[in-house]
Design a protein around this motif. Sequence first.
Motif, PDB file in Angstrom:
ATOM      1  N   UNK A 149     -34.874 -70.176 -94.953  1.00 33.41           N
ATOM      2  CA  UNK A 149     -34.693 -69.954 -96.396  1.00 33.41           C
ATOM      3  C   UNK A 149     -36.006 -70.020 -97.169  1.00 33.41           C
ATOM      4  N   UNK A 150     -37.108 -70.212 -96.442  1.00 34.07           N
ATOM      5  CA  UNK A 150     -38.443 -70.314 -97.048  1.00 34.07           C
ATOM      6  C   UNK A 150     -38.575 -71.528 -97.967  1.00 34.07           C
ATOM      7  N   UNK A 151     -37.826 -72.614 -97.645  1.00 32.80           N
ATOM      8  CA  UNK A 151     -38.009 -73.861 -98.377  1.00 32.80           C
ATOM      9  C   UNK A 151     -39.440 -74.334 -98.112  1.00 32.80           C
ATOM     10  N   UNK A 152     -39.979 -75.105 -99.046  1.00 31.91           N
ATOM     11  CA  UNK A 152     -41.374 -75.528 -98.964  1.00 31.91           C
ATOM     12  C   UNK A 152     -41.483 -77.031 -98.766  1.00 31.91           C
ATOM     13  N   UNK A 153     -42.615 -77.460 -98.191  1.00 33.43           N
ATOM     14  CA  UNK A 153     -42.916 -78.890 -98.008  1.00 33.43           C
ATOM     15  C   UNK A 153     -41.742 -79.651 -97.384  1.00 33.43           C
ATOM     16  N   UNK A 154     -41.261 -79.156 -96.256  1.00 34.27           N
ATOM     17  CA  UNK A 154     -40.118 -79.762 -95.575  1.00 34.27           C
ATOM     18  C   UNK A 154     -40.602 -81.000 -94.817  1.00 34.27           C
ATOM     19  N   UNK A 155     -39.980 -82.128 -95.119  1.00 34.40           N
ATOM     20  CA  UNK A 155     -40.329 -83.390 -94.478  1.00 34.40           C
ATOM     21  C   UNK A 155     -39.073 -83.984 -93.857  1.00 34.40           C
ATOM     22  N   UNK A 156     -39.188 -84.409 -92.611  1.00 35.78           N
ATOM     23  CA  UNK A 156     -38.101 -85.082 -91.905  1.00 35.78           C
ATOM     24  C   UNK A 156     -38.491 -86.538 -91.714  1.00 35.78           C
ATOM     25  N   UNK A 157     -37.609 -87.461 -92.083  1.00 37.19           N
ATOM     26  CA  UNK A 157     -37.897 -88.887 -91.991  1.00 37.19           C
ATOM     27  C   UNK A 157     -36.817 -89.554 -91.137  1.00 37.19           C
ATOM     28  N   UNK A 192     -27.576 -92.819 -92.400  1.00 39.54           N
ATOM     29  CA  UNK A 192     -27.675 -91.738 -91.444  1.00 39.54           C
ATOM     30  C   UNK A 192     -28.847 -91.968 -90.521  1.00 39.54           C
ATOM     31  N   UNK A 193     -29.134 -90.970 -89.692  1.00 39.36           N
ATOM     32  CA  UNK A 193     -30.244 -91.076 -88.751  1.00 39.36           C
ATOM     33  C   UNK A 193     -31.529 -90.449 -89.291  1.00 39.36           C
ATOM     34  N   UNK A 194     -31.368 -89.376 -90.072  1.00 38.89           N
ATOM     35  CA  UNK A 194     -32.530 -88.666 -90.605  1.00 38.89           C
ATOM     36  C   UNK A 194     -32.313 -88.290 -92.064  1.00 38.89           C
ATOM     37  N   UNK A 195     -33.408 -88.284 -92.803  1.00 44.72           N
ATOM     38  CA  UNK A 195     -33.406 -87.755 -94.154  1.00 44.72           C
ATOM     39  C   UNK A 195     -34.393 -86.592 -94.161  1.00 44.72           C
ATOM     40  N   UNK A 196     -33.975 -85.490 -94.750  1.00 48.72           N
ATOM     41  CA  UNK A 196     -34.844 -84.324 -94.853  1.00 48.72           C
ATOM     42  C   UNK A 196     -35.026 -84.027 -96.340  1.00 48.72           C
ATOM     43  N   UNK A 197     -36.275 -83.828 -96.741  1.00 49.23           N
ATOM     44  CA  UNK A 197     -36.603 -83.512 -98.125  1.00 49.23           C
ATOM     45  C   UNK A 197     -37.349 -82.183 -98.126  1.00 49.23           C
ATOM     46  N   UNK A 230     -24.674 -84.431 -94.479  1.00 54.15           N
ATOM     47  CA  UNK A 230     -24.097 -83.857 -93.265  1.00 54.15           C
ATOM     48  C   UNK A 230     -23.820 -84.952 -92.234  1.00 54.15           C
ATOM     49  N   UNK A 231     -23.499 -86.140 -92.699  1.00 59.77           N
ATOM     50  CA  UNK A 231     -23.193 -87.246 -91.796  1.00 59.77           C
ATOM     51  C   UNK A 231     -24.454 -87.930 -91.326  1.00 59.77           C
ATOM     52  N   UNK A 232     -24.960 -87.543 -90.148  1.00 65.42           N
ATOM     53  CA  UNK A 232     -26.162 -88.161 -89.590  1.00 65.42           C
ATOM     54  C   UNK A 232     -27.430 -87.723 -90.302  1.00 65.42           C
ATOM     55  N   UNK A 233     -27.349 -86.614 -91.036  1.00 66.40           N
ATOM     56  CA  UNK A 233     -28.515 -86.056 -91.718  1.00 66.40           C
ATOM     57  C   UNK A 233     -28.228 -85.982 -93.219  1.00 66.40           C
ATOM     58  N   UNK A 234     -29.118 -86.555 -94.010  1.00 64.75           N
ATOM     59  CA  UNK A 234     -29.036 -86.473 -95.466  1.00 64.75           C
ATOM     60  C   UNK A 234     -30.154 -85.524 -95.907  1.00 64.75           C
ATOM     61  N   UNK A 243     -38.881 -93.886 -98.641  1.00 63.62           N
ATOM     62  CA  UNK A 243     -38.310 -93.964 -97.299  1.00 63.62           C
ATOM     63  C   UNK A 243     -39.367 -93.978 -96.203  1.00 63.62           C
ATOM     64  N   UNK A 244     -40.585 -93.572 -96.507  1.00 61.78           N
ATOM     65  CA  UNK A 244     -41.630 -93.535 -95.486  1.00 61.78           C
ATOM     66  C   UNK A 244     -42.426 -94.831 -95.424  1.00 61.78           C
ATOM     67  N   UNK A 245     -42.129 -95.802 -96.288  1.00 64.35           N
ATOM     68  CA  UNK A 245     -42.874 -97.052 -96.256  1.00 64.35           C
ATOM     69  C   UNK A 245     -42.589 -97.784 -94.952  1.00 64.35           C
TER      70      UNK A 245
END
Length: 116
Positions: free
Chosen positions: A18-26, A35-40, A83-87, A105-107
């Motif tokens: 979708x050409x989203x920008x600055x995708x970060x997975x935590x 959940x297990x992962x947060x994606x921003x 999405x359950x395990x993924x926010x 969340x990255x601290x």
Amino acid sequence: MADASRALDIVLASLDDSKAENIISINIQKKSSLGDYMVVASGRSNRHVSAAADHLIKALKDAGLGMPKVEGLNSADWVLIDAGDIIVHVFRPEVREFYNIEKMWQTPDLDEETVH
């Protein structure tokens, strides 16, 4: 865990497509029971945020991961997709900068011994 990893791959691929920008997975497994992962990620405009969120919702459903809980799609300033395990948070850039949730969340985890 394998399901969370598969779901994360689907989320990241959909946002990239979708050409989203600055995708970060935590990885938040040891920080939260949410959940297990947060994606921003960021979209360039309300329309882009909305389109990226819609694309992701469809990708999750098509992958057999069910219908995620979604908030904020009407205004599309900040869309939360649970999405359950993924926010997943998809922001307009200025809204993302204002809330800066990935910094929180990255601290690093504090040692229990240093907490009073």
